[in-house]
Design an enzyme around this catalytic site. Structure first.
Site, PDB file in Angstrom:
ATOM      1  N   ASP A  40       0.880  -1.171   0.000  1.00  0.00           N
ATOM      2  CA  ASP A  40       0.000   0.000   0.000  1.00  0.00           C
ATOM      3  C   ASP A  40       0.920   1.224   0.000  1.00  0.00           C
ATOM      4  O   ASP A  40       2.141   1.099   0.159  1.00  0.00           O
ATOM      5  CB  ASP A  40      -0.884  -0.014   1.262  1.00  0.00           C
ATOM      6  CG  ASP A  40      -1.782   1.219   1.341  1.00  0.00           C
ATOM      7  OD1 ASP A  40      -2.364   1.610   0.306  1.00  0.00           O
ATOM      8  OD2 ASP A  40      -1.888   1.820   2.423  1.00  0.00           O
ATOM      9  N   SER A  41       0.309   2.400  -0.135  1.00  0.00           N
ATOM     10  CA  SER A  41       1.112   3.626  -0.050  1.00  0.00           C
ATOM     11  C   SER A  41       1.641   3.847   1.370  1.00  0.00           C
ATOM     12  O   SER A  41       2.590   4.589   1.565  1.00  0.00           O
ATOM     13  CB  SER A  41       0.253   4.822  -0.462  1.00  0.00           C
ATOM     14  OG  SER A  41      -0.863   4.930   0.413  1.00  0.00           O
TER      15      SER A  41
ATOM     16  N   TYR B  96      -1.038   8.194  -2.558  1.00  0.00           N
ATOM     17  CA  TYR B  96      -1.165   7.767  -3.949  1.00  0.00           C
ATOM     18  C   TYR B  96      -2.389   8.413  -4.623  1.00  0.00           C
ATOM     19  O   TYR B  96      -2.543   8.328  -5.831  1.00  0.00           O
ATOM     20  CB  TYR B  96      -1.359   6.242  -4.018  1.00  0.00           C
ATOM     21  CG  TYR B  96      -0.091   5.404  -3.986  1.00  0.00           C
ATOM     22  CD1 TYR B  96       1.165   5.949  -3.732  1.00  0.00           C
ATOM     23  CD2 TYR B  96      -0.172   4.032  -4.222  1.00  0.00           C
ATOM     24  CE1 TYR B  96       2.301   5.143  -3.716  1.00  0.00           C
ATOM     25  CE2 TYR B  96       0.954   3.220  -4.205  1.00  0.00           C
ATOM     26  CZ  TYR B  96       2.190   3.780  -3.949  1.00  0.00           C
ATOM     27  OH  TYR B  96       3.303   2.983  -3.945  1.00  0.00           O
ATOM     28  N   GLY B  97      -3.258   9.004  -3.788  1.00  0.00           N
ATOM     29  CA  GLY B  97      -4.587   9.425  -4.243  1.00  0.00           C
ATOM     30  C   GLY B  97      -4.611  10.294  -5.483  1.00  0.00           C
ATOM     31  O   GLY B  97      -5.557  10.246  -6.258  1.00  0.00           O
TER      32      GLY B  97
ATOM     33  N   CYS C  85      -4.356  -1.677  -1.826  1.00  0.00           N
ATOM     34  CA  CYS C  85      -4.513  -0.261  -2.124  1.00  0.00           C
ATOM     35  C   CYS C  85      -5.545  -0.130  -3.251  1.00  0.00           C
ATOM     36  O   CYS C  85      -5.351  -0.698  -4.330  1.00  0.00           O
ATOM     37  CB  CYS C  85      -3.174   0.314  -2.568  1.00  0.00           C
ATOM     38  SG  CYS C  85      -3.300   2.006  -3.179  1.00  0.00           S
ATOM     39  N   ASN C  86      -6.610   0.579  -2.964  1.00  0.00           N
ATOM     40  CA  ASN C  86      -7.664   0.746  -3.977  1.00  0.00           C
ATOM     41  C   ASN C  86      -7.193   1.589  -5.153  1.00  0.00           C
ATOM     42  O   ASN C  86      -7.553   1.324  -6.307  1.00  0.00           O
ATOM     43  CB  ASN C  86      -8.887   1.433  -3.352  1.00  0.00           C
ATOM     44  CG  ASN C  86      -9.648   0.525  -2.421  1.00  0.00           C
ATOM     45  OD1 ASN C  86     -10.618  -0.087  -2.805  1.00  0.00           O
ATOM     46  ND2 ASN C  86      -9.192   0.431  -1.184  1.00  0.00           N
ATOM     47  N   THR C  87      -6.385   2.615  -4.864  1.00  0.00           N
ATOM     48  CA  THR C  87      -5.953   3.523  -5.927  1.00  0.00           C
ATOM     49  C   THR C  87      -5.103   2.763  -6.945  1.00  0.00           C
ATOM     50  O   THR C  87      -5.278   2.922  -8.156  1.00  0.00           O
ATOM     51  CB  THR C  87      -5.165   4.705  -5.318  1.00  0.00           C
ATOM     52  OG1 THR C  87      -5.870   5.174  -4.164  1.00  0.00           O
ATOM     53  CG2 THR C  87      -5.014   5.834  -6.300  1.00  0.00           C
TER      54      THR C  87
ATOM     55  N   GLU D 233      -2.152   8.564   8.315  1.00  0.00           N
ATOM     56  CA  GLU D 233      -0.691   8.376   8.323  1.00  0.00           C
ATOM     57  C   GLU D 233      -0.043   9.102   9.503  1.00  0.00           C
ATOM     58  O   GLU D 233       0.973   8.665  10.024  1.00  0.00           O
ATOM     59  CB  GLU D 233      -0.079   8.885   7.006  1.00  0.00           C
ATOM     60  CG  GLU D 233      -0.329   7.981   5.809  1.00  0.00           C
ATOM     61  CD  GLU D 233       0.374   6.625   5.908  1.00  0.00           C
ATOM     62  OE1 GLU D 233       1.519   6.563   6.396  1.00  0.00           O
ATOM     63  OE2 GLU D 233      -0.235   5.620   5.476  1.00  0.00           O
TER      64      GLU D 233
ATOM     65  N   CYS E  27     -10.923   2.862   0.267  1.00  0.00           N
ATOM     66  CA  CYS E  27      -9.501   3.150   0.488  1.00  0.00           C
ATOM     67  C   CYS E  27      -9.119   2.382   1.737  1.00  0.00           C
ATOM     68  O   CYS E  27      -9.840   2.422   2.741  1.00  0.00           O
ATOM     69  CB  CYS E  27      -9.287   4.651   0.684  1.00  0.00           C
ATOM     70  SG  CYS E  27      -7.625   5.060   1.260  1.00  0.00           S
ATOM     71  N   THR E  28      -8.000   1.667   1.664  1.00  0.00           N
ATOM     72  CA  THR E  28      -7.660   0.776   2.776  1.00  0.00           C
ATOM     73  C   THR E  28      -7.274   1.531   4.044  1.00  0.00           C
ATOM     74  O   THR E  28      -7.183   0.936   5.112  1.00  0.00           O
ATOM     75  CB  THR E  28      -6.532  -0.190   2.367  1.00  0.00           C
ATOM     76  OG1 THR E  28      -5.427   0.582   1.866  1.00  0.00           O
ATOM     77  CG2 THR E  28      -7.005  -1.161   1.303  1.00  0.00           C
ATOM     78  N   HIS E  29      -7.038   2.838   3.924  1.00  0.00           N
ATOM     79  CA  HIS E  29      -6.782   3.627   5.136  1.00  0.00           C
ATOM     80  C   HIS E  29      -8.066   3.853   5.957  1.00  0.00           C
ATOM     81  O   HIS E  29      -8.000   4.118   7.153  1.00  0.00           O
ATOM     82  CB  HIS E  29      -6.215   5.006   4.777  1.00  0.00           C
ATOM     83  CG  HIS E  29      -4.758   5.007   4.423  1.00  0.00           C
ATOM     84  ND1 HIS E  29      -4.289   4.531   3.226  1.00  0.00           N
ATOM     85  CD2 HIS E  29      -3.673   5.446   5.111  1.00  0.00           C
ATOM     86  CE1 HIS E  29      -2.958   4.679   3.182  1.00  0.00           C
ATOM     87  NE2 HIS E  29      -2.567   5.229   4.317  1.00  0.00           N
TER      88      HIS E  29
HETATM   89  N1  DGL Z   1      -4.731   3.166   0.905  1.00  0.00           N
HETATM   90  C1  DGL Z   1      -4.706   3.463  -0.489  1.00  0.00           C
HETATM   91  C2  DGL Z   1      -6.024   3.205  -1.145  1.00  0.00           C
HETATM   92  O1  DGL Z   1      -6.640   2.240  -0.782  1.00  0.00           O
HETATM   93  C3  DGL Z   1      -3.941   4.690  -0.904  1.00  0.00           C
HETATM   94  C4  DGL Z   1      -4.368   5.988  -0.359  1.00  0.00           C
HETATM   95  C5  DGL Z   1      -3.417   7.117  -0.734  1.00  0.00           C
HETATM   96  O2  DGL Z   1      -2.217   6.940  -0.588  1.00  0.00           O
HETATM   97  O3  DGL Z   1      -3.906   8.162  -1.171  1.00  0.00           O
HETATM   98  O4  DGL Z   1      -6.442   3.877  -2.036  1.00  0.00           O
END
Ligand code: DGL
Length: 294
Positions: free
Chosen positions: A11-12, A43-44, A74-76, A173, A205-207
């Site tokens: 992931d990011s 990563y968004g 990571c979804n992105t 983060e 988003c996994t966050h």
């Molecule tokens: N956790 C990631 C996702 O699922 C990345 C989020 C990011 O870095 O912007 O999209």
């Protein structure tokens, strides 16, 4: 004797740990190598080309460490880079989008699905397409009324509202998921879902599972929160079965390994460890920094 499989994940940043938590709860007998690209988070807003490039670097690294399959937590990246990455690697790659879409279709009670995600995921419309694909396969929702109208040829399920939430990832983060600031920001992003009649909200988003208490505070209990990680584990189970079958056809020497989880980041190892351990207490004992340039 069966060898324990080694799975890579990335992931990011700390977001993918929410997927790891789900995997560890459901499939404890795995060895996992995790990479958090914390020097390049978020990563968004990254372009498709950047996300493909980052994915290639990280998957190559995870394979060099022994990964037999990689979970793109990571979804992105899943939304923008997974199809291309699948062409370039011959090990199984598991993303977030198809499993998340499938789970949302199963869990919606009224057919109106919402999405919160990064700008890159919302922009890609990957969830919209994946939901259409799930419906085209004739996957019936758990809700009977919906199933009946579905059988009459209607398509009663749709993604009706998507909202990008760019401030959520930096909050998580920084370890600020449970602060009044997080609550205030969540209020701004989440108004509108109830009015749109959404009954199932994809945490795209996994966050975001780090923010569930705050999201619940704002939305209440009526809207179901859909965490794709729950369905990603099913996909991983299938991949592990295939790896088992492949293993049976090979004779391999069993090297007794003692490690269970390994963590690598491109940025600050200490910050990753302290924020990560709020979600997975005691699991993140050592974090190593890896750098290979931009
Ligand atoms: N956790 C990631 C996702 O699922 C990345 C989020 C990011 O870095 O912007 O999209």
């Amino acid at each position: 004797m069966r060898r324990q499989h080694v799975i890579g994940m990335f992931d990011s940043g700390v977001g993918g740990l929410t997927v790891m938590k789900e995997i560890l709860e459901q499939i404890p007998d795995l060895r996992i190598i995790y990479f958090g690209d914390t020097a390049r988070v978020p990563y968004g807003n990254r372009s498709k080309e950047e996300l493909i490039h980052f994915g290639e670097e990280i998957i190559t690294f995870l394979i060099s460490q022994g990964a037999e399959a990689v979970v793109i937590a990571c979804n992105t990246s899943s939304a923008n880079a997974l199809p291309e990455l699948k062409k370039n690697f011959d090990i199984p790659l598991i993303g977030t989008i198809e499993p998340g879409a499938r789970l949302a279709v199963h869990k919606t009670s009224g057919g109106k699905i919402g999405l919160i995600a990064t700008e890159g995921t919302v922009r890609s419309k990957a969830y919209n397409s994946a939901i259409s694909r799930v419906l085209a396969k004739g996957v019936l929702p758990e809700n009977r009324e919906l199933s009946e109208s579905w059988q009459e040829g209607e398509q009663p399920i749709a993604l009706v509202k998507s909202q990008a939430c760019p401030l959520f990832v930096p909050l998580v983060e920084a370890g600020l998921s449970k602060t009044p600031e997080a609550r205030g920001i969540a209020r701004t992003y989440l108004t509108g879902f109830a009015a749109a009649g959404v009954d199932a909200l994809i945490l795209g988003c996994t966050h975001y599972p780090f923010l569930v208490p705050v999201i619940r505070d704002v939305l209440g209990e009526k809207i179901a929160l859909i965490d794709p990680a729950k369905a990603m584990v099913d996909e991983l189970r299938k991949v592990l079965k295939e790896l088992d079958q492949a293993q049976e056809t090979k004779t391999m020497s069993i090297v007794k390994e003692t490690w269970k989880l390994r963590f690598f980041v491109s940025g600050d190892p200490e910050l990753f460890q302290s924020v990560g351990n709020t979600l997975l207490p005691g699991h993140i004992q050592e974090v190593r920094q890896v750098t290979w340039g931009d």
